[in-house]
Design a protein around this motif. Structure first.
Motif, PDB file in Angstrom:
ATOM      1  N   SER A   1       0.835  -1.249  -0.530  1.00 25.86           N
ATOM      2  CA  SER A   1       0.019   0.272  -0.049  1.00 25.86           C
ATOM      3  C   SER A   1       0.500   1.391  -0.210  1.00 25.86           C
ATOM      4  N   MET A   2       1.931   1.540   0.676  1.00 25.48           N
ATOM      5  CA  MET A   2       2.939   2.131   0.556  1.00 25.48           C
ATOM      6  C   MET A   2       3.559   2.779  -0.948  1.00 25.48           C
ATOM      7  N   VAL A   3       3.159   1.800  -1.674  1.00 25.94           N
ATOM      8  CA  VAL A   3       3.265   2.526  -3.185  1.00 25.94           C
ATOM      9  C   VAL A   3       2.563   2.564  -3.993  1.00 25.94           C
ATOM     10  N   THR A   4       1.485   1.442  -3.253  1.00 26.71           N
ATOM     11  CA  THR A   4      -0.061   2.406  -4.829  1.00 26.71           C
ATOM     12  C   THR A   4      -0.163   2.911  -3.747  1.00 26.71           C
ATOM     13  N   ASP A   5      -0.669   3.909  -2.732  1.00 26.35           N
ATOM     14  CA  ASP A   5      -1.524   5.013  -2.900  1.00 26.35           C
ATOM     15  C   ASP A   5      -3.112   4.342  -2.506  1.00 26.35           C
ATOM     16  N   HIS A   6      -3.036   3.639  -2.703  1.00 17.84           N
ATOM     17  CA  HIS A   6      -4.408   2.659  -2.663  1.00 17.84           C
ATOM     18  C   HIS A   6      -4.193   1.579  -1.596  1.00 17.84           C
ATOM     19  N   GLY A   7      -3.872   1.377  -0.469  1.00 14.59           N
ATOM     20  CA  GLY A   7      -4.252   0.123   0.641  1.00 14.59           C
ATOM     21  C   GLY A   7      -5.273   0.230   1.231  1.00 14.59           C
ATOM     22  N   GLY A   8      -5.625  -0.664   1.493  1.00 16.40           N
ATOM     23  CA  GLY A   8      -7.491  -0.772   2.392  1.00 16.40           C
ATOM     24  C   GLY A   8      -7.380  -0.388   3.174  1.00 16.40           C
ATOM     25  N   LEU A   9      -6.410  -1.621   3.564  1.00 19.36           N
ATOM     26  CA  LEU A   9      -5.587  -1.909   5.253  1.00 19.36           C
ATOM     27  C   LEU A   9      -4.926  -0.466   5.900  1.00 19.36           C
ATOM     28  N   ARG A  10      -4.395  -0.145   5.118  1.00 15.79           N
ATOM     29  CA  ARG A  10      -3.495   1.100   5.506  1.00 15.79           C
ATOM     30  C   ARG A  10      -4.136   2.094   6.802  1.00 15.79           C
ATOM     31  N   GLY A  11      -5.145   2.539   6.873  1.00 16.03           N
ATOM     32  CA  GLY A  11      -5.685   3.352   7.626  1.00 16.03           C
ATOM     33  C   GLY A  11      -6.269   3.110   8.927  1.00 16.03           C
ATOM     34  N   VAL A  12      -7.247   1.343   8.575  1.00 18.85           N
ATOM     35  CA  VAL A  12      -6.891   0.763   9.549  1.00 18.85           C
ATOM     36  C   VAL A  12      -6.395   0.663  10.556  1.00 18.85           C
ATOM     37  N   LEU A  13      -5.400  -0.067  10.140  1.00 17.11           N
ATOM     38  CA  LEU A  13      -4.054   0.101  11.025  1.00 17.11           C
ATOM     39  C   LEU A  13      -3.652   0.913  11.814  1.00 17.11           C
ATOM     40  N   ALA A  14      -3.379   2.049  10.888  1.00 13.76           N
ATOM     41  CA  ALA A  14      -2.434   3.242  11.386  1.00 13.76           C
ATOM     42  C   ALA A  14      -3.569   4.097  13.013  1.00 13.76           C
ATOM     43  N   GLY A  15      -5.326   3.638  12.536  1.00 16.15           N
ATOM     44  CA  GLY A  15      -5.586   3.980  13.051  1.00 16.15           C
ATOM     45  C   GLY A  15      -5.649   3.007  14.458  1.00 16.15           C
ATOM     46  N   ALA A  16      -5.133   1.888  14.238  1.00 15.98           N
ATOM     47  CA  ALA A  16      -5.452   0.722  15.656  1.00 15.98           C
ATOM     48  C   ALA A  16      -3.874   0.926  16.138  1.00 15.98           C
ATOM     49  N   SER A  17      -2.992   1.722  15.794  1.00 18.64           N
ATOM     50  CA  SER A  17      -1.601   1.469  15.988  1.00 18.64           C
ATOM     51  C   SER A  17      -1.612   3.049  17.256  1.00 18.64           C
ATOM     52  N   ASP A  18      -2.743   4.184  16.722  1.00 20.13           N
ATOM     53  CA  ASP A  18      -2.280   5.015  17.956  1.00 20.13           C
ATOM     54  C   ASP A  18      -3.392   5.299  18.255  1.00 20.13           C
ATOM     55  N   ALA A  19      -4.379   3.991  19.254  1.00 23.76           N
ATOM     56  CA  ALA A  19      -4.106   3.334  19.980  1.00 23.76           C
ATOM     57  C   ALA A  19      -4.075   3.576  21.700  1.00 23.76           C
ATOM     58  N   PRO A  20      -4.637   4.577  22.392  1.00 22.97           N
ATOM     59  CA  PRO A  20      -3.647   5.133  23.675  1.00 22.97           C
ATOM     60  C   PRO A  20      -2.740   3.043  23.693  1.00 22.97           C
ATOM     61  N   VAL A  21      -3.707   2.206  24.036  1.00 25.84           N
ATOM     62  CA  VAL A  21      -3.740   1.073  24.297  1.00 25.84           C
ATOM     63  C   VAL A  21      -2.011   0.828  23.826  1.00 25.84           C
ATOM     64  N   ALA A  22      -1.768   0.328  22.283  1.00 28.69           N
ATOM     65  CA  ALA A  22      -1.195   0.510  21.484  1.00 28.69           C
ATOM     66  C   ALA A  22      -0.026   1.793  21.860  1.00 28.69           C
ATOM     67  N   ARG A  23      -0.331   2.808  21.891  1.00 28.42           N
ATOM     68  CA  ARG A  23       0.621   3.748  21.947  1.00 28.42           C
ATOM     69  C   ARG A  23       1.326   3.376  23.078  1.00 28.42           C
ATOM     70  N   ILE A  24       1.128   2.651  24.063  1.00 30.15           N
ATOM     71  CA  ILE A  24       2.339   2.090  25.121  1.00 30.15           C
ATOM     72  C   ILE A  24       2.756   0.400  24.938  1.00 30.15           C
ATOM     73  N   LEU A  25       1.697  -0.462  24.635  1.00 28.16           N
ATOM     74  CA  LEU A  25       2.637  -1.829  24.195  1.00 28.16           C
ATOM     75  C   LEU A  25       3.611  -1.623  23.479  1.00 28.16           C
ATOM     76  N   LEU A  26       3.309  -0.664  22.461  1.00 26.35           N
ATOM     77  CA  LEU A  26       3.795  -0.662  21.311  1.00 26.35           C
ATOM     78  C   LEU A  26       4.419   0.737  20.934  1.00 26.35           C
ATOM     79  N   TRP A  27       5.421   1.091  21.896  1.00 24.16           N
ATOM     80  CA  TRP A  27       6.204   2.149  22.494  1.00 24.16           C
ATOM     81  C   TRP A  27       7.224   2.626  20.906  1.00 24.16           C
ATOM     82  N   PRO A  28       8.023   0.881  20.854  1.00 22.72           N
ATOM     83  CA  PRO A  28       9.100   1.854  19.828  1.00 22.72           C
ATOM     84  C   PRO A  28       8.565   2.059  18.741  1.00 22.72           C
TER      85      PRO A  28
END
Lengths: 254, 524
Positions: B193-220
Motif C-alpha cells: 500500500s505504500m507504493v500504490t497509495d490505495h491500500g485499504g488496510l493501511r488506514g485501519v492499521l494506522a488508526g489501531a496503532s494510534d490507540a492509547p493501549v497500542a501507544r503504550i504496548l508498541l511504544w518503539p
C-alpha cells in the motif's frame, strides 16, 4: 576416554537409541556399524554434545557432555557425515578459526603440515564454497585434528574420497589413535572397519547387538574363524536372530 | 587472542565484500547490479516525485511506519514461538555446534549475523516512502533499533518455546502459526500500500496503532512514527536514546534463558537451508517454503489418453506435483489478492486496467508455481536421456504453471465481469488473448532460470521480456488500428502475433534446456 552408559534417545514416539553402553579407550579405534536408522549418528551427535540424551551419561575425557559441555567439547573433535564448510572462509582460514575456537596457538607451520597431509595445500586460498565433496571432507577432518583432540568422532569419514585419499586418511586416523586419541568411527564400509578398528560396536534399531573385537563377536555368533566382518554383521542383524528369545551375540569387552 | 566467533564474523564479512566486487568483473553481474540500482532509484524517485508536498500527500509516513513496525513487534514473538529454535547455516551447525562455545555466545553470534539484513530491512519502508520522510537518517536509525528489538523478542520467544512442555506447545503451535502467517500477509499488504497509495488496510492499521493501549504496548513503533513527523513532538535525541535503551534491555532475556537449543536448531537450520536453496533456484517464497511435507499420498493411476504419452508424461508428472502442492497454490492466490484487490477496489480504474493487471499475473505468480524446469533440479540428466526433442520437453514443462495462471486469470476476469466493471464478452476476449502471452511469460521465467539467473535476476529478465513484448504488441495494435481494424481484428492479430512469440520462446527454452550441463546439476 569416551564413556557411554545407559544412553537413550527418542524422536517423538520413535526410539532412536535404547540403553546403550560402551567405552572407547585412549589409543583405540572403535567401529560403529549398523543398518540405516540404527542410531549411529544420534549416538555420535549425543557424544558431541549436540543432542540431549533422555537417559544415561556420556563422558569425554572425564567431562560430562551435558553438565560440563564446553570442557567436554574442548577435548573432542566431531566430523559429521556431510560436512559443510563456510562458504566465505578460505581453507586456511577454516584452520585458523579452529585454532582460535579450541584455544590452541595459531601455528602456521602446523597448519601447513596438516594441509599437506590432507592434500589441501594447493587449495589453501580457495573459498569453502568452491571445494569438491572430497575436499570438504578432508578440510573438516583437518580442522578436527588441529587441536590434537583426546576423543575423535568420525561419521562416515571416507565418503566422497578417492582410493588414494582413503588410504592416506586411514593412515591419518591410525596416527591419531597411536598418539593417544580415542577414535569412534561410524561407517558402512565394513571392510574398512575390519582393517582399521580394534573393536566393533554393532547397533540395530537403536540397540547394541554386539561389541568387542572381531574374534569375540565371531565367537559369540558361532561364526567360522575366517568369517569377515560383513558375514558376521549380516549374521548378527539377521531378522531371524532378532526374535525376542534369540541369544544375544554381545561379546564381553576384553 | 581474538574471540573465534568475532574472527569468523569479521573474516566472513570481509571475504563476502571481496567476492562481491570480484564478481562484478563478470559483465552479466555488473549489468545486473546497474539495473538493480536503477530499479531501486526508480522506486525511490517515483515515490518522491508523487509527493507534491508533505502536507498534501495522501500517504502519512508516521502512520504507515507506526502500523508497519507495530505489526512487526506483535509478529516477532509469535513467529519466534512458532519456530522453536534458532536458524543457523549448515556450516555453523557443523563447526559451531560441536565446538567449545557457550550457548550464550552462539545466541549473540546468531543475533550479530542477522544485523546487516536487519539494517537493510529497516531502510526498506523509507525507500518505499521516498522523500516524504523528514530526517531520513534519524528515522532509519529509529527503524533499525525497532527492528533490533523485534529480533530480540523473536529469539526470546524461540528459546522460551523450548521451555514449554511438548503437549502444550503442540496445542499452541497451530493457532500461533496461523496468526503469524495472516499477520505476515498483512505486513506485505502494508508494504504494497505504500507504493500504490490505495491500500485499504493501511488506514485501519494506522488508526489501531494510534490507540492509547497500542501507544503504550508498541511504544518503539510509536516513537518511530513520531520521528517521521515534521515537528517530532518528543524531540529527536531522547526518543532515539530511549529506543537504544529498550534494544539493550531486550537483549537480556535471550542471554539469560538457559536452554539447550542445539538439537531443535539442527532440523530448523536444515529446513532453512533447503528453502534458501530452492529460492536460489528460482522458486517463489511460497513454493520454497513448502518443504518437509511427510503426509502420505495415494499413487495416481497413469492416464490412458494418448495426449499423456511422450512429452505429455512430463506435463502429467508436473500436474501431479501441483495437485499435491495445494498449500503453495493457496498462498500464491492469497498473495495475489493482497497485491491486486486493494489497488483495484479503491482506484478509479478504467475498464482496460483490470485486464492489463490480469496480464501481470504470471509476473507475480511464476515464482510460486515451480511445476516446470524449476522443479527438475537434480533430474536434468534423466530428462535429457528421454527420447524426446528438446522443444517438446520445453513445451510440456510450461503447460502446468500456464494452466494454473490461466485459471487464476479466468477467476479474476469473472469477478470483474460480475462486479460490472467490464462486459463479459470483453473479459472472454481478453482471456483468449492472454493464453499465448501467459505461456510466453512462463517460458521467459524458465529461460531466465536455466540461463543461471537467480532471484532478482529472474525478475529483471522477466520484466525486460514483458516490456519488449508490450512494445511489440503496442506496435501491432497501432498498425491494425491504422488500417481500420476493429476490436475483434485487434484481438485476432494480437493472438496470432503472441502465438508466434510463444513458438519462438519455446524454441529458445528448448535451446536453453539443451545447454544445461547435467553434470553440474546438483540434486535437490
Amino acid at each position: 576416554m569416551i564413556e557411554v552408559a545407559g544412553f537413550s534417545k527418542s524422536y517423538g514416539d520413535t526410539a532412536a537409541v535404547t540403553d546403550l553402553s560402551f567405552e572407547v579407550r585412549p589409543g583405540e579405534i572403535v567401529g560403529l556399524v549398523g543398518p540405516n536408522g540404527a542410531g549411529k549418528t544420534s549416538t555420535l551427535r549425543a557424544i558431541a554434545g549436540i543432542l540431549k540424551p533422555e537417559a544415561g551419561t556420556l563422558r569425554v575425557a572425564g567431562h560430562d557432555v551435558v553438565r560440563d559441555a564446553v570442557a567436554a567439547k574442548r577435548e573432542l573433535a566431531y566430523v559429521p557425515d556431510t560436512p559443510h564448510p563456510f562458504d566465505l572462509l578460505t581453507v586456511t582460514e577454516h584452520l585458523r578459526f579452529a585454532a582460535l575456537a579450541y584455544r590452541v596457538e595459531v601455528d602456521e607451520a602446523r597448519i601447513e603440515a596438516l594441509l599437506r597431509e590432507m592434500e589441501l595445500f594447493e587449495k589453501r586460498d580457495d573459498l569453502g564454497s568452491t571445494l569438491s565433496r572430497g575436499m570438504q571432507q578432508k578440510l573438516a577432518i583437518a580442522c578436527a585434528f588441529l587441536h590434537a583432540p583426546k576423543a575423535v568422532l568420525l561419521d562416515e569419514p571416507l565418503t566422497g574420497l578417492d582410493p588414494r585419499a582413503i588410504r592416506d586418511m586411514r593412515a591419518s586416523i591410525v596416527a591419531r589413535a597411536r598418539a593417544g586419541a580415542a577414535v569412534l568411527l561410524s561407517s558402512h564400509l565394513l571392510e574398512l572397519v575390519e582393517r582399521l578398528c580394534d573393536r566393533v560396536l554393532i547397533l540395530h534399531r537403536g540397540r547394541r547387538l554386539a561389541f568387542g573385537t572381531l574374534e569375540e563377536i565371531r565367537a559369540a555368533v558361532a561364526a567360522e574363524g575366517s568369517a569377515s566382518l560383513e558375514e558376521v554383521f549380516l549374521a548378527v542383524t539377521d531378522p531371524a536372530r532378532q526374535a525376542p528369545d534369540a541369544p544375544s551375540p554381545d561379546a564381553k569387552p576384553s | 587472542m581474538t574471540h573465534p566467533l568475532v574472527y569468523l564474523y569479521v573474516t566472513t564479512a570481509r571475504n563476502g565484500v571481496r567476492r562481491f566486487f570480484a564478481r562484478l568483473r563478470q559483465p552479466r553481474r555488473l549489468v545486473a547490479l546497474v539495473v538493480t540500482l536503477g530499479f531501486v532509484a526508480f522506486v525511490a524517485f517515483g515515490a518522491t516525485r508523487e509527493s507534491s508536498g508533505f502536507a498534501d500527500a495522501t500517504v502519512d509516513p508516521a502512520a504507515v511506519l507506526r502500523a508497519y513496525f507495530g505489526l512487526m513487534l506483535v509478529l516477532a514473538p509469535l513467529s519466534g514461538f512458532a519456530e522453536r529454535g534458532l536458524t543457523f547455516s549448515l556450516a555453523e551447525v557443523d563447526f559451531l555446534f560441536p565446538g567449545p562455545f557457550r550457548a550464550r555466545s552462539l545466541v549473540l553470534y546468531h543475533l550479530a549475523r542477522a544485523l546487516p539484513a536487519l539494517m537493510f530491512g529497516a531502510a526498506l519502508p523509507l525507500l518505499l516512502l521516498g522523500g516524504r520522510v523528514p530526517r531520513p537518517g534519524i528515522v532509519w536509525l529509529g527503524c533499525a533499533l525497532v527492528s533490533l528489538i523485534a529480533q530480540h523478542l523473536r529469539v526470546t520467544a524461540s528459546l522460551f518455546a523450548l521451555h514449554v512442555g511438548e503437549p502444550l506447545y503442540r496445542r499452541l503451535r497451530g493457532p500461533v502459526r496461523f496468526v503469524s502467517v495472516v499477520g505476515a500477509l498483512v505486513l506485505v499488504a502494508v508494504l504494497a500500500s505504500m507504493v500504490t497509495d490505495h491500500g485499504g488496510l493501511r488506514g485501519v492499521l494506522a488508526g489501531a496503532s494510534d490507540a492509547p493501549v497500542a501507544r503504550i504496548l508498541l511504544w518503539p513503533a510509536v516513537v518511530v512514527g513520531d520521528l517521521a513527523t515534521p515537528d517530532a513532538p518528543g524531540g529527536v535525541a531522547g526518543p532515539v536514546l530511549g529506543l537504544l535503551a529498550v534494544a539493550l534491555a531486550s537483549l537480556v532475556p535471550p542471554l539469560l534463558l538457559q536452554v539447550g537449543f542445539l538439537e531443535a536448531s539442527i532440523t530448523l537450520s536444515a529446513k532453512a537451508a533447503e528453502i534458501r536453496q530452492r529460492l536460489q533456484r528460482g522458486r517463489g517464497v511460497a513454493a520454497a517454503a513448502a518443504v518437509g511435507s511427510d503426509r502420505r499420498v495415494r499413487a495416481a493411476r497413469a492416464p490412458t489418453a494418448r495426449l499423456w504419452r511422450g512429452a505429455g508424461a512430463i506435463a502429467w508428472k508436473n500436474a501431479l506435483m501441483a495437485r499435491r502442492s495445494t498449500r503453495t497454490i493457496f498462498f500464491a492466490a492469497v498473495m495475489l489478492l493482497i497485491l491486486f484487490v486493494p489497488g483495484l477496489v479503491t482506484a478509479d480504474a478504467s475498464p482496460a486496467l483490470p485486464l492489463m493487471m490480469g496480464a501481470l499475473f504470471p509476473l507475480f505468480l511464476a515464482g510460486s508455481l515451480p511445476f516446470d524446469f524449476r522443479g527438475e533440479t537434480g533430474h536434468f540428466a534423466a530428462l535429457k536421456a528421454l527420447p524426446l526433442p528438446r522443444w517438446a520437453v520445453a513445451a510440456a514443462e510450461i503447460v502446468v504453471p500456464t494452466a494454473i495462471v490461466l485459471g487464476f486469470q479466468a477467476i479474476y476476469g469473472l469477478a470483474i465481469a460480475i462486479a460490472g466493471g467490464v462486459a463479459f464478452g470483453w473479459v472472454l476476449l481478453g482471456w483468449i488473448a492472454l493464453v499465448p502471452l501467459t505461456a510466453s511469460m512462463i517460458a521467459a521465467t524458465n529461460i531466465a532460470t536455466l540461463a543461471g539467473s537467480r532471484g532478482m535476476g529472474v525478475l529483471l529478465l522477466h520484466l525486460l521480456f514483458y516490456a519488449a513484448n508490450a512494445v511489440l504488441l503496442a506496435m501491432v495494435v497501432g498498425v491494425v488500428r491504422a488500417v481500420g481494424g476493429g476490436p475483434g481484428a485487434v484481438t485476432a492479430v494480437l493472438v496470432l502475433v503472441q502465438s508466434g512469440v510463444l513458438v519462438g520462446m519455446v524454441a529458445l527454452l528448448g535451446i536453453a534446456f539443451g545447454s544445461v550441463d547435467a553434470a553440474e546439476d546438483a540434486p535437490p
